[in-house]
Design a protein around this motif. Sequence first.
Motif, PDB file in Angstrom:
ATOM      1  N   PRO A 170       0.793  -1.238   0.000  1.00 25.01           N
ATOM      2  CA  PRO A 170       0.000   0.000   0.000  1.00 25.01           C
ATOM      3  C   PRO A 170       0.822   1.283   0.000  1.00 25.01           C
ATOM      4  CG  PRO A 170      -0.917  -1.584   1.556  1.00 25.01           C
ATOM      5  CD  PRO A 170       0.389  -2.160   1.070  1.00 25.01           C
ATOM      6  N   SER A 171       2.066   1.240   0.449  1.00 27.28           N
ATOM      7  CA  SER A 171       2.887   2.454   0.418  1.00 27.28           C
ATOM      8  C   SER A 171       3.359   2.768  -0.993  1.00 27.28           C
ATOM      9  CB  SER A 171       4.104   2.301   1.340  1.00 27.28           C
ATOM     10  OG  SER A 171       5.092   1.499   0.726  1.00 27.28           O
ATOM     11  N   GLY A 172       3.315   1.763  -1.884  1.00 25.12           N
ATOM     12  CA  GLY A 172       3.802   1.957  -3.248  1.00 25.12           C
ATOM     13  C   GLY A 172       5.316   1.909  -3.365  1.00 25.12           C
TER      14      GLY A 172
ATOM     15  N   ALA B 189      -2.704  15.066   4.955  1.00 26.59           N
ATOM     16  CA  ALA B 189      -2.008  13.778   4.822  1.00 26.59           C
ATOM     17  C   ALA B 189      -2.328  12.881   6.016  1.00 26.59           C
ATOM     18  CB  ALA B 189      -0.503  13.997   4.701  1.00 26.59           C
ATOM     19  N   LEU B 190      -2.349  13.481   7.209  1.00 24.57           N
ATOM     20  CA  LEU B 190      -2.657  12.705   8.417  1.00 24.57           C
ATOM     21  C   LEU B 190      -4.008  12.007   8.294  1.00 24.57           C
ATOM     22  CD1 LEU B 190      -2.175  11.821  11.373  1.00 24.57           C
ATOM     23  CD2 LEU B 190      -3.084  14.045  12.106  1.00 24.57           C
ATOM     24  N   LYS B 191      -5.004  12.695   7.734  1.00 24.53           N
ATOM     25  CA  LYS B 191      -6.329  12.076   7.574  1.00 24.53           C
ATOM     26  C   LYS B 191      -6.247  10.790   6.760  1.00 24.53           C
ATOM     27  CE  LYS B 191      -9.046  16.315   7.720  1.00 24.53           C
ATOM     28  NZ  LYS B 191      -9.666  17.304   6.814  1.00 24.53           N
ATOM     29  N   ASP B 192      -5.484  10.833   5.658  1.00 27.01           N
ATOM     30  CA  ASP B 192      -5.325   9.622   4.837  1.00 27.01           C
ATOM     31  C   ASP B 192      -4.706   8.489   5.650  1.00 27.01           C
ATOM     32  OD1 ASP B 192      -6.370  10.815   2.601  1.00 27.01           O
ATOM     33  OD2 ASP B 192      -4.414  11.396   1.783  1.00 27.01           O
ATOM     34  N   HIS B 193      -3.703   8.828   6.440  1.00 27.73           N
ATOM     35  CA  HIS B 193      -3.041   7.800   7.256  1.00 27.73           C
ATOM     36  C   HIS B 193      -4.012   7.228   8.288  1.00 27.73           C
ATOM     37  CE1 HIS B 193       1.174   8.030   5.887  1.00 27.73           C
ATOM     38  NE2 HIS B 193       0.874   9.251   5.552  1.00 27.73           N
TER      39      HIS B 193
ATOM     40  N   TYR C 162      -6.364   4.888   6.807  1.00 25.33           N
ATOM     41  CA  TYR C 162      -5.700   3.621   6.496  1.00 25.33           C
ATOM     42  C   TYR C 162      -5.585   2.742   7.753  1.00 25.33           C
ATOM     43  CZ  TYR C 162      -2.207   0.257   5.017  1.00 25.33           C
ATOM     44  OH  TYR C 162      -1.545  -0.914   4.759  1.00 25.33           O
ATOM     45  N   PHE C 163      -5.144   3.329   8.861  1.00 24.55           N
ATOM     46  CA  PHE C 163      -5.041   2.549  10.110  1.00 24.55           C
ATOM     47  C   PHE C 163      -6.423   2.044  10.533  1.00 24.55           C
ATOM     48  CE2 PHE C 163      -1.499   5.827  10.993  1.00 24.55           C
ATOM     49  CZ  PHE C 163      -0.614   5.151  10.167  1.00 24.55           C
TER      50      PHE C 163
END
Lengths: 233, 233
Positions: free
Chosen positions: A50-52, B147-151, B154-155
Amino acid sequence: MTSYSRQLYHFAFDPHSRLIRLALGEKKLSFEETLVRYWEPDDTIIRLNPSGLLPILVEMPEQESGGQTHRICEDRAIMEHLEEAYPEIRLWPANTNERAEARRLVGWFERKFDYEVNALLLHEKMEKRLMGGGVPDIPAMRAGREALKDHLRYFESLLAVRNWLAGGTISYADFACAGQLSILDYFDEVNWTRYPHLKTWYMVMKSRPCFRPLLNDKLPGMAPSAHYKELDF
Amino acid sequence: MTSYSRQLYHFAFDPHSRLIRLALGEKKLSFEETLVRYWEPDDTIIRLNPSGLLPILVEMPEQESGGQTHRICEDRAIMEHLEEAYPEIRLWPANTNERAEARRLVGWFERKFDYEVNALLLHEKMEKRLMGGGVPDIPAMRAGREALKDHLRYFESLLAVRNWLAGGTISYADFACAGQLSILDYFDEVNWTRYPHLKTWYMVMKSRPCFRPLLNDKLPGMAPSAHYKELDF
């Protein structure tokens, strides 16, 4: 014992991919290759990792022997996996402190060299061209070159008193360093004559059988330096 | 068996340092602390770790038992060392694929989260203040928050189908993630109600004894969020 067929997803001029190609070669583990243009969206890669990020190693058990398929993402995980699964040829030193030293140096490339050198020099010189990102920024390239000198001086100081980068035995640290420098050497960015111990070490690294495939790598439209393939340079 | 006294050189709000404090606590390994202001030049630190990066673990054999002093630099090397030297409480899963998954997720924070979130949000909100680097850059902070929201999403997606971040057992991946999020939570940057699985997992992580010292950390002039210390938030 389960035997596996292996698929390595990588990019030939990604230093982390080179480290793993060298390590697989050194451990005499055969693998098929899938070349990945990591700067282009690729669902197959995102599904695998998923990190690519590269490289990705997939090990599939060969029919009759059974066992699980392994999917191992990125160099740190792959190094530890190879060492755990194939300990016959060891690439972490046996001594606790030498092992910590080898892991420290592998981390050096990830948390320091990549930031200070590759993000500038390699990005401007190679990535922008691959990605169609415009002309290289000269001050950024120059800053990367200056940082590279500090790193080369540091490696030279280590190799002045050690046979191998982390101490008395060859380790992943040597393959991490050689993988990185080989890419910069393709672009003729390493002034080897200034670093005699580093040069001798690199000649030895280059003449290992695992290194041969890397010396045949080519980037379309970007010719290697005159001495890139030469074992004696 | 050699017994050691331990010294951990770290900074309380460095996520890589937090990971190791949590891991040492979880493995019930006692240690003394030396707090390092990593943004200031420090010869002692450079002698211990030429990269200047934290954390650094020094293990000294206690007089009568003999043995070597160990100097282990940065979290990747320390995690592997702790697992090799103190396997009684394991923090890498026993299954090959789960272990690779845990190492992948640890790498996620190093090669992705640090770049995409910390280099923006934490740098602007904390580092500039520590280093006297001027007022925070609002667009950079906003980009880090996005960016934090995407992470976090994902978690959340992982924890919707897993008990722990890497699968069925607690691992270094959980401590890497909790160490990172705990710092952002100090600055009230995590909107927990949007991520119910992540929130439940974080409540469980927070109530482990190893977490207690982190909840008492304080940054001069920067008060923690109201719920930072609360186990039920």
